[in-house]
Design a protein around this motif. Structure first.
Motif, short mmCIF file in Angstrom:
data_model
loop_
_atom_site.label_atom_id
_atom_site.label_comp_id
_atom_site.label_asym_id
_atom_site.label_seq_id
_atom_site.Cartn_x
_atom_site.Cartn_y
_atom_site.Cartn_z
N LEU B 292 -12.43 13.23 -66.60
CA LEU B 292 -11.75 13.83 -65.06
C LEU B 292 -12.65 12.95 -64.08
O LEU B 292 -12.38 13.52 -62.72
N HIS B 293 -13.73 12.50 -63.76
CA HIS B 293 -15.11 11.88 -63.08
C HIS B 293 -14.11 10.38 -62.64
O HIS B 293 -13.56 10.05 -63.72
N PRO B 294 -14.63 9.99 -61.70
CA PRO B 294 -13.92 8.59 -61.84
C PRO B 294 -14.86 8.30 -62.66
O PRO B 294 -13.52 7.50 -63.01
N ALA B 295 -15.67 8.32 -63.30
CA ALA B 295 -15.52 6.60 -64.11
C ALA B 295 -14.83 6.82 -65.25
O ALA B 295 -14.48 6.27 -66.20
N GLY B 296 -14.76 8.36 -65.77
CA GLY B 296 -13.62 8.66 -66.96
C GLY B 296 -12.77 8.21 -66.89
O GLY B 296 -11.88 8.51 -67.65
N ILE B 297 -11.43 9.26 -65.76
CA ILE B 297 -10.66 8.82 -65.13
C ILE B 297 -10.21 6.99 -65.64
O ILE B 297 -9.38 6.11 -66.32
N ALA B 298 -11.32 6.05 -64.86
CA ALA B 298 -11.12 5.08 -64.77
C ALA B 298 -11.63 4.26 -66.31
O ALA B 298 -10.65 3.22 -66.68
N GLN B 299 -12.02 4.67 -66.77
CA GLN B 299 -12.17 3.99 -68.51
C GLN B 299 -10.93 4.63 -68.43
O GLN B 299 -10.43 3.72 -69.74
N GLN B 300 -9.77 5.32 -68.88
CA GLN B 300 -9.26 5.84 -69.59
C GLN B 300 -7.61 5.57 -69.22
O GLN B 300 -7.37 5.25 -70.29
N ILE B 301 -8.33 4.93 -68.04
CA ILE B 301 -7.10 4.39 -67.90
C ILE B 301 -6.69 2.93 -68.06
O ILE B 301 -6.04 2.52 -69.02
N GLU B 302 -8.29 2.61 -68.36
CA GLU B 302 -8.18 1.03 -68.67
C GLU B 302 -7.90 0.90 -69.89
O GLU B 302 -7.37 0.10 -70.99
N ASP B 303 -8.64 2.19 -71.39
CA ASP B 303 -8.03 2.12 -72.63
C ASP B 303 -6.76 2.44 -73.10
O ASP B 303 -6.02 1.49 -73.92
N ALA B 304 -5.55 3.07 -72.15
CA ALA B 304 -4.61 3.14 -72.13
C ALA B 304 -3.54 1.98 -71.78
O ALA B 304 -2.91 1.66 -72.27
N LEU B 305 -4.00 1.33 -70.86
CA LEU B 305 -3.65 -0.25 -70.45
C LEU B 305 -3.61 -0.65 -71.53
O LEU B 305 -2.78 -1.94 -71.74
N ALA B 306 -4.48 -1.43 -72.65
CA ALA B 306 -5.23 -2.86 -72.94
C ALA B 306 -4.52 -1.90 -74.38
O ALA B 306 -3.73 -2.88 -75.19
N GLN B 307 -4.28 -0.82 -74.84
CA GLN B 307 -3.68 0.50 -75.78
C GLN B 307 -1.93 0.26 -75.58
O GLN B 307 -1.94 -0.31 -76.83
N ARG B 308 -1.94 -0.02 -74.66
CA ARG B 308 -0.29 0.47 -74.57
C ARG B 308 0.46 -1.34 -74.37
O ARG B 308 1.23 -1.23 -74.26
N SER B 309 -0.54 -2.02 -74.05
CA SER B 309 -0.09 -3.77 -73.48
C SER B 309 0.03 -4.08 -74.99
O SER B 309 0.75 -5.18 -75.37
N GLU B 310 -0.89 -4.23 -75.31
CA GLU B 310 -1.12 -3.96 -77.25
C GLU B 310 0.74 -4.12 -77.50
O GLU B 310 0.80 -4.87 -79.06
N ASP B 311 0.07 -2.91 -77.63
CA ASP B 311 1.70 -2.00 -78.51
C ASP B 311 3.31 -2.37 -77.83
O ASP B 311 3.92 -2.95 -78.96
N THR B 312 3.02 -2.84 -76.71
CA THR B 312 4.38 -3.83 -76.46
C THR B 312 4.43 -5.06 -76.71
O THR B 312 3.85 -5.63 -76.92
#
Lengths: 240, 312
Positions: B292-312
Motif C-alpha cells: 500500500l506504498h506508492p510503488a506497491g499501489i502502482a504495481q498492483q494497478i499495472e498488473d491488474a490492468l495487464a491481466q484484466r485487459s488480456e482477459d477481456t
C-alpha cells in the motif's frame, strides 16, 4: 410488577414534570435503564396523560409506538431508548452534568435492575458519578433478587450491595420497594448535598400475583392461556 | 492531524458554548488551556469507554455537542453497543475522534491497530465517517463538523502527514474531491492513502498509464455522484489503510453494484488481507508489506490492468 410503586411515587409525588410539555427544559429526568420494565412506566405515563390510556392495549403490536423496550422520540415522556442493559446510568451522568452546566436544579433518576448491574459499564458510570459529586443524580435499583436464569445470589452474587455502592462514593440507602411512604421519603430530596444517591429498593418479582411472585419462570412470560389470564384478574381483584 | 483536531475543539469551544470535550485517559497536559478556561466543559474520564459514550449521549440529549477522543480501536470495538444504541439510535450529534486510525500503532501490535474501524462504523445508521488526508483538511472539516446534526466518527492519522489539501475547496461532509483528473484508471482513496495514491499515479504516468485520483474523506455517507462519475473510466481502484472487508472499497462497490455501473475492467480493491497483522515495525513498513506504498499501489494497478485487459 416489582417496579410499579417506584414509578407511582416518582410520577405522582416526586418528579417535576409536565405531561403536556414532555420536553419542558426544567423537568426532572427519569431514565428507565432496565428497559424491559417499560410497561410500568407506560402505565404511569398514560395515567398522567402523556398519551391516551387505550394505547396501552397496542403494546408490542406491529404499528404501536409502545414497544417491548421504551424509545425516546416515540413515546412522550421516555427520556432514553433502553433495553440493552447497563446504559442508563452513563446517560444519567451525562444528563446530570449537562443540567449542572446549565444551572438547572432539575434532578435525574435512573432506574436499574439487579441483574442489570452485572454489567461493568454500570460501575464505570458509578465511578464517574461519584467523581463529579453528582448530587442531582439518584439511582434506584429494583432489587427483586431474580434475573433471567434464576436468583441473583446464584447467577452472580451482588452482595454486599449497599456497601459496594457506598465504596463507589454513593450515599446509599435501602427500603421496601413496595412501601410508597418509605419510597417517598427517600426519593423526595437528594440523599446528599455532595454525593450521588442510590436507593436499594427491596422488591418482590411478580408482586401482587401470588402464584407468580418470586418465580423466575415469569421473568419473560408473555404467552398466557385464557385460564391464566382469568387467574391473574382474580388475584388482582382479591388484592383489591 | 491529531494536534490540529484537538486544538480545533478548543478554538470552536471558545466560540460555541455547546461544545464539550470528553477524553478517556489521554496524555498529560492535553487541552490544558481548555481545561483551565472552561473546566465545566472539559472531562477526562479514565479508561471507561462505555461510560464515556453514554455520558456523551446524555450531554448531547441536553443540547451539547460532545467531542470524544480516545484510541480508535477502543472507540469502535470496545463500546460498539453504546455507539450503536446511545449515539446512533438516538441520532445524537456526538463526534468520536479515533487516534491512530489504520496502522499508526504498528509497533504496538493488533490489539491497537484500527483496520476494521470503518467497517464497524459503516454498519450503523446515522453514523458519518470522516478520514481526512492531513492537518489542513482536518481544520476545514472541524469547522464544518459543528452543525452536522448526527454522530460522526473521525479517523485520525499519525500526525505530520504531508499536506495535499487545497484550502480553496473547503471541506464538505459527504463530498469527494478530484485531486488528479481522469484517464483509464480512477483511483478512489481516503485518509493518508490519498497522498500515496497521488504518488502512485505519477509512477503510473511514467509507465504511460493515466490514472485519476479522487479523494473521498467522507466514507459515509459516500459521495454517490463521485463514484458513479469514476465509473466512466475502464478500471476503478479503491485504496485503503483498512481490511478489504467493510471499508471504502466495499462502500464504492455497493454504489456501483446498486447502480449497475461496473466499469469495463471492474473494480480493484486494495487494502489489508483478512488476517490479523503479525508484524510490528512502523506504519510505513506495514504499508509496504501490504503493498500500500506508492510503488506497491502502482504495481498492483499495472498488473491488474495487464491481466484484466488480456482477459477481456
Amino acid at each position: 410488577m416489582s417496579l410499579i410503586e417506584i414509578f407511582r411515587v416518582l410520577y405522582d409525588d416526586v418528579l417535576k414534570h409536565r405531561p403536556d410539555e414532555p420536553l419542558w427544559p426544567d423537568r426532572d429526568r427519569c431514565i428507565l435503564s432496565k428497559g424491559h420494565g417499560c410497561l410500568a412506566i407506560y402505565v404511569l405515563l398514560a395515567s398522567h396523560g402523556y398519551f391516551p390510556t387505550q394505547e396501552l392495549r397496542t403494546f408490542c403490536r406491529f404499528p404501536s409506538f409502545l414497544g417491548g423496550h421504551p424509545e425516546r422520540g416515540k413515546v412522550p415522556g421516555v427520556e432514553a431508548s433502553t433495553g440493552a442493559l447497563g446504559h442508563g446510568l452513563s446517560i444519567g451522568v451525562g444528563t446530570a452534568l449537562a443540567l449542572r452546566i446549565q444551572k438547572r436544579d432539575s434532578r435525574v433518576f435512573v432506574i436499574m435492575g439487579d441483574g442489570e448491574i452485572n454489567e461493568g459499564s454500570v460501575w464505570e458510570a458509578a465511578m464517574s458519578a461519584a467523581k463529579h459529586d453528582l448530587s442531582n443524580l439518584t439511582a434506584v435499583i429494583d432489587y427483586n433478587k431474580i434475573q433471567s436464569y434464576g436468583r441473583t445470589s446464584e447467577v452472580l452474587e451482588l452482595e454486599p450491595l449497599l456497601d459496594k455502592w457506598r465504596a463507589f462514593g454513593f450515599e446509599a440507602r435501602e427500603c421496601d420497594g413496595h412501601d410508597v411512604g418509605a419510597l417517598r421519603d427517600l426519593l423526595s430530596n437528594p440523599l446528599s448535598e455532595s454525593k450521588p444517591g442510590l436507593i436499594l429498593a427491596h422488591t418482590v418479582k411478580g408482586k401482587g400475583i401470588p402464584f407468580a411472585e418470586n418465580d423466575p419462570t415469569w421473568h419473560h412470560k408473555s404467552r398466557l392461556s385464557p385460564e391464566q389470564i382469568e387467574t391473574l384478574y382474580a388475584a388482582l381483584s382479591e388484592e383489591g | 492531524m491529531r494536534k490540529t483536531c484537538l486544538n480545533m475543539i478548543y478554538e470552536l469551544a471558545k466560540q460555541d458554548e455547546r461544545i464539550v470535550f470528553v477524553g478517556s485517559d489521554l496524555g498529560p497536559g492535553l487541552l490544558d488551556d481548555m481545561k483551565t478556561e472552561m473546566p465545566e466543559r472539559f472531562y477526562m474520564e479514565g479508561v471507561s469507554e462505555q461510560n464515556i459514550i453514554g455520558m456523551a449521549a446524555g450531554l448531547a440529549m441536553e443540547g451539547f455537542i460532545p467531542y470524544v477522543n480516545t484510541i480508535a480501536t477502543f472507540i469502535t470495538r470496545r463500546c460498539f453497543e453504546q455507539v450503536a444504541v446511545d449515539l446512533c439510535l438516538h441520532d445524537l450529534p456526538v463526534r468520536l475522534i479515533g487516534n491512530g486510525g489504520g496502522l499508526v500503532y504498528a509497533p504496538l501490535g493488533p490489539t491497537h491497530l484500527a483496520v476494521e474501524d470503518i467497517g464497524i462504523m459503516r454498519t450503523l445508521p446515522n453514523m458519518a465517517i470522516v478520514s481526512p488526508s492531513d492537518a489542513e483538511e482536518m481544520k476545514s472539516f472541524m469547522r464544518n463538523s459543528v452543525e452536522w446534526p448526527h454522530p460522526i466518527y473521525i479517523r485520525l492519522g499519525k500526525g505530520g502527514d504531508p499536506v495535499i489539501f487545497d484550502d480553496s475547496r473547503p471541506f464538505e461532509l459527504g463530498k469527494a474531491s478530484t485531486l488528479r483528473d481522469g484517464g483509464d484508471v480512477r483511483i478512489i482513496s481516503s485518509g493518508i492513502m490519498s497522498k500515496h495514491c497521488m504518488d502512485a499515479a505519477k509512477l503510473l504516468a511514467d509507465r504511460n498509464i493515466s490514472a485519476g485520483v479522487v479523494h473521498m474523506p467522507t466514507v459515509k455517507p459516500v459521495d454517490v455522484d463521485a463514484v458513479l462519475a469514476a465509473s466512466d473510466g475502464k478500471l476503478i481502484v479503491t485504496v485503503e489503510e483498512h481490511f478489504r472487508t467493510g471499508g471504502l472499497g466495499s462502500a464504492v462497490a455497493d454504489v456501483l453494484v446498486d447502480a449497475n455501473r461496473i466499469p469495463e475492467l471492474g473494480v480493484l480493491r486494495l487494502g489489508i488481507e483478512d488476517r490479523f497483522p503479525t508484524k510490528y515495525g512502523s506504519q510505513d513498513e506495514q504499508l509496504e508489506q501490504y503493498q500500500l506504498h506508492p510503488a506497491g499501489i502502482a504495481q498492483q494497478i499495472e498488473d491488474a490492468l495487464a491481466q484484466r485487459s488480456e482477459d477481456t
